[in-house]
Design an enzyme around this catalytic site. Sequence first.
Site, PDB file in Angstrom:
ATOM      1  N   GLU A 138      -8.801   1.550   7.767  1.00 28.35           N
ATOM      2  CA  GLU A 138      -8.035   1.425   6.276  1.00 28.35           C
ATOM      3  C   GLU A 138      -6.568   1.142   6.438  1.00 28.35           C
ATOM      4  O   GLU A 138      -6.083   0.500   5.510  1.00 28.35           O
ATOM      5  CB  GLU A 138      -8.017   2.897   5.799  1.00 28.35           C
ATOM      6  CG  GLU A 138      -9.531   3.283   5.373  1.00 28.35           C
ATOM      7  CD  GLU A 138      -9.390   4.880   5.100  1.00 28.35           C
ATOM      8  OE1 GLU A 138      -9.325   5.335   3.762  1.00 28.35           O
ATOM      9  OE2 GLU A 138      -9.546   5.806   6.020  1.00 28.35           O
ATOM     10  N   SER A 177      -9.486  15.634   8.835  1.00 31.29           N
ATOM     11  CA  SER A 177      -8.845  16.100   7.515  1.00 31.29           C
ATOM     12  C   SER A 177      -8.107  17.352   7.782  1.00 31.29           C
ATOM     13  O   SER A 177      -8.913  17.996   8.422  1.00 31.29           O
ATOM     14  CB  SER A 177      -9.867  16.049   6.460  1.00 31.29           C
ATOM     15  OG  SER A 177      -9.505  16.833   5.384  1.00 31.29           O
ATOM     16  N   LYS A 236     -14.744  16.222   8.083  1.00 32.56           N
ATOM     17  CA  LYS A 236     -14.400  14.933   7.761  1.00 32.56           C
ATOM     18  C   LYS A 236     -14.090  14.110   9.148  1.00 32.56           C
ATOM     19  O   LYS A 236     -13.678  14.532  10.137  1.00 32.56           O
ATOM     20  CB  LYS A 236     -13.207  14.623   7.000  1.00 32.56           C
ATOM     21  CG  LYS A 236     -13.434  15.297   5.400  1.00 32.56           C
ATOM     22  CD  LYS A 236     -13.983  14.111   4.764  1.00 32.56           C
ATOM     23  CE  LYS A 236     -13.085  12.951   4.500  1.00 32.56           C
ATOM     24  NZ  LYS A 236     -13.282  12.195   3.255  1.00 32.56           N
ATOM     25  N   GLN A 284      19.467 -15.802   5.543  1.00 27.25           N
ATOM     26  CA  GLN A 284      19.696 -14.795   6.520  1.00 27.25           C
ATOM     27  C   GLN A 284      18.338 -13.751   6.111  1.00 27.25           C
ATOM     28  O   GLN A 284      17.845 -13.065   7.052  1.00 27.25           O
ATOM     29  CB  GLN A 284      21.064 -13.799   6.411  1.00 27.25           C
ATOM     30  CG  GLN A 284      20.987 -12.786   7.509  1.00 27.25           C
ATOM     31  CD  GLN A 284      22.505 -12.427   7.397  1.00 27.25           C
ATOM     32  OE1 GLN A 284      23.276 -12.954   7.935  1.00 27.25           O
ATOM     33  NE2 GLN A 284      22.878 -11.175   6.799  1.00 27.25           N
ATOM     34  N   HIS A 321     -22.941 -10.498  -3.571  1.00 29.56           N
ATOM     35  CA  HIS A 321     -22.407  -9.498  -4.523  1.00 29.56           C
ATOM     36  C   HIS A 321     -22.671  -8.203  -4.065  1.00 29.56           C
ATOM     37  O   HIS A 321     -22.876  -7.096  -4.842  1.00 29.56           O
ATOM     38  CB  HIS A 321     -23.365  -9.896  -5.690  1.00 29.56           C
ATOM     39  CG  HIS A 321     -23.441 -10.969  -6.263  1.00 29.56           C
ATOM     40  ND1 HIS A 321     -22.579 -11.600  -7.167  1.00 29.56           N
ATOM     41  CD2 HIS A 321     -24.343 -12.169  -5.754  1.00 29.56           C
ATOM     42  CE1 HIS A 321     -23.079 -12.888  -7.223  1.00 29.56           C
ATOM     43  NE2 HIS A 321     -23.848 -13.245  -6.494  1.00 29.56           N
TER      44      HIS A 321
HETATM   45  N1  ARG Z   1      23.320 -14.348  10.439  1.00 29.99           N
HETATM   46  C1  ARG Z   1      23.165 -15.620   9.758  1.00 29.99           C
HETATM   47  C2  ARG Z   1      21.669 -15.779   9.335  1.00 29.99           C
HETATM   48  O1  ARG Z   1      20.975 -15.277   9.986  1.00 29.99           O
HETATM   49  C3  ARG Z   1      23.635 -16.808  10.812  1.00 29.99           C
HETATM   50  C4  ARG Z   1      24.174 -18.003  10.283  1.00 29.99           C
HETATM   51  C5  ARG Z   1      25.298 -17.611   9.583  1.00 29.99           C
HETATM   52  N2  ARG Z   1      26.066 -18.897   9.056  1.00 29.99           N
HETATM   53  C6  ARG Z   1      27.090 -18.843   8.500  1.00 29.99           C
HETATM   54  N3  ARG Z   1      27.524 -19.960   8.017  1.00 29.99           N
HETATM   55  N4  ARG Z   1      27.411 -17.689   7.903  1.00 29.99           N
HETATM   56  O2  ARG Z   1      21.571 -16.768   8.623  1.00 29.99           O
END
Ligand code: ARG
Length: 456
Positions: free
Chosen positions: A290, A277, A283, A322, A156
Amino acid sequence: MAKLWGGRFSKLTDALVDDFNSSIRFDARMYAQDIQGSQAHAEMLGRQGIIPKEDAQLIVKTLGEIKADIEAGKVEFMIDAEDIHMNIETILIERIGDVGKRLHTGRSRNDQVALDIRLYLRDEIDNLVLDAEKIKQALLLVAEKNLDTIMPGYTHLQKAQPITLAHHLMAYYEMFKRDKERLLDCRKRLNSMPLGSGALAGTTYPLDRNFVAEKLGFESITVNSLDGVSDRDFVCELAFDLSALMMHLSRLAEEIILWSSHEFSFIELDDAYSTGSSIMPQKKNPDVAELARGKTGRVFGSLMGLLTVMKGLPLAYNKDMQEDKEQIFDAVDTVKMCLPVFANMLTTMTVKRDAMLKGAKGGFTNATDVADYLVKNGLPFRDAHAVVGRMVAYCIEKDTVIDALSMEEFLTFSPLFKEDIYEAISLETCVNQRKLIGGPAIETMRKVIENYKNEN
Ligand code: ARG
């Protein structure tokens, strides 16, 4: 520019869509893995007689040249070629024409990207494991020098019982040891080869998936093509492993920040690992600790981001996926940045042993040991607890500590006290009698540290 997939389209993509759709900004960093994967794929196509052997050889060779050119800064990637996969394929076709057009036989970008991200993260896990080891070694080093540095242990954030700095730091060693194990564990699950999954349903070509897997150092091949292209568990898992690691680092950071405050003054950070600082000349701020604490937030954010991207996605590949890259790349980069600087901050800090000892002397950290003394002399623990509670109240009233009471004063609380009470409740005794496995006793911790040193 006409797209590699442009056959069925009668219009070019709008520039806004090119911009929006493109991932080359952030997936260019997978160029080496993309080339490595394509070379293995091409070689296998040649061996299987799916494409002519000479074509395969030319593809492998040219991909090697493209890699060298990328590394020499001679290649400029194109936004409208969308991603790293199509950028490299486009360059390959520019260089060797029709032969280059044979590379993508029996492959889809869906299994290609699944392969690349696994290869990329596998390399990064290897780097992260080394970084995790760095912080473990830093803790081991400082702990070994502070086996007998007595400090207050807290619960604590109230003083509880005396421990040593070695004991305290080695608690973090255990955490980072588990973190490293988790990374290695994630590597195992990630290490399965998805090429051959095709777009989603596999392929009719007689690919030798095991050859490619072996060539690329994979331990197994994925066994369901839908899962092969749509699994990003290992990305989420790595993000969790990094989050756990940062959670641990942030706890240590918090303690470093507290300990270097004037109120604690348990440590002083090296000038090279602190900042000043712009207005207050006196400081000296623990910015490294941090920032590490702060950066924990972005790694947790990546984990949440990844889980949320994957949530509810129907099988198999969806473009949503993606979005996995920026999140996991940022998490990996952040942890790779934090660990080495944090490790050096630890090994260069000055430990103020006297202040730690003074801290352990206040706050009745030996009260439990006074109670244990009475128990060892026959009193049931609950009664002993009550007796010592009264002693603590008495000491607070008199503004003193238990060790400073006279024998007469001890005897007013219990006839069981003898002269040996002073020895029994000295901080050294309190620490060194806690010698069972896990405890802070100098000899116990020395053995733990020795064992870990021999492990490496
Ligand atoms: N740039 C795409 C990704 O990172 C690659 C795969 C894309 N495939 C597709 N069928 N558009 O996921």
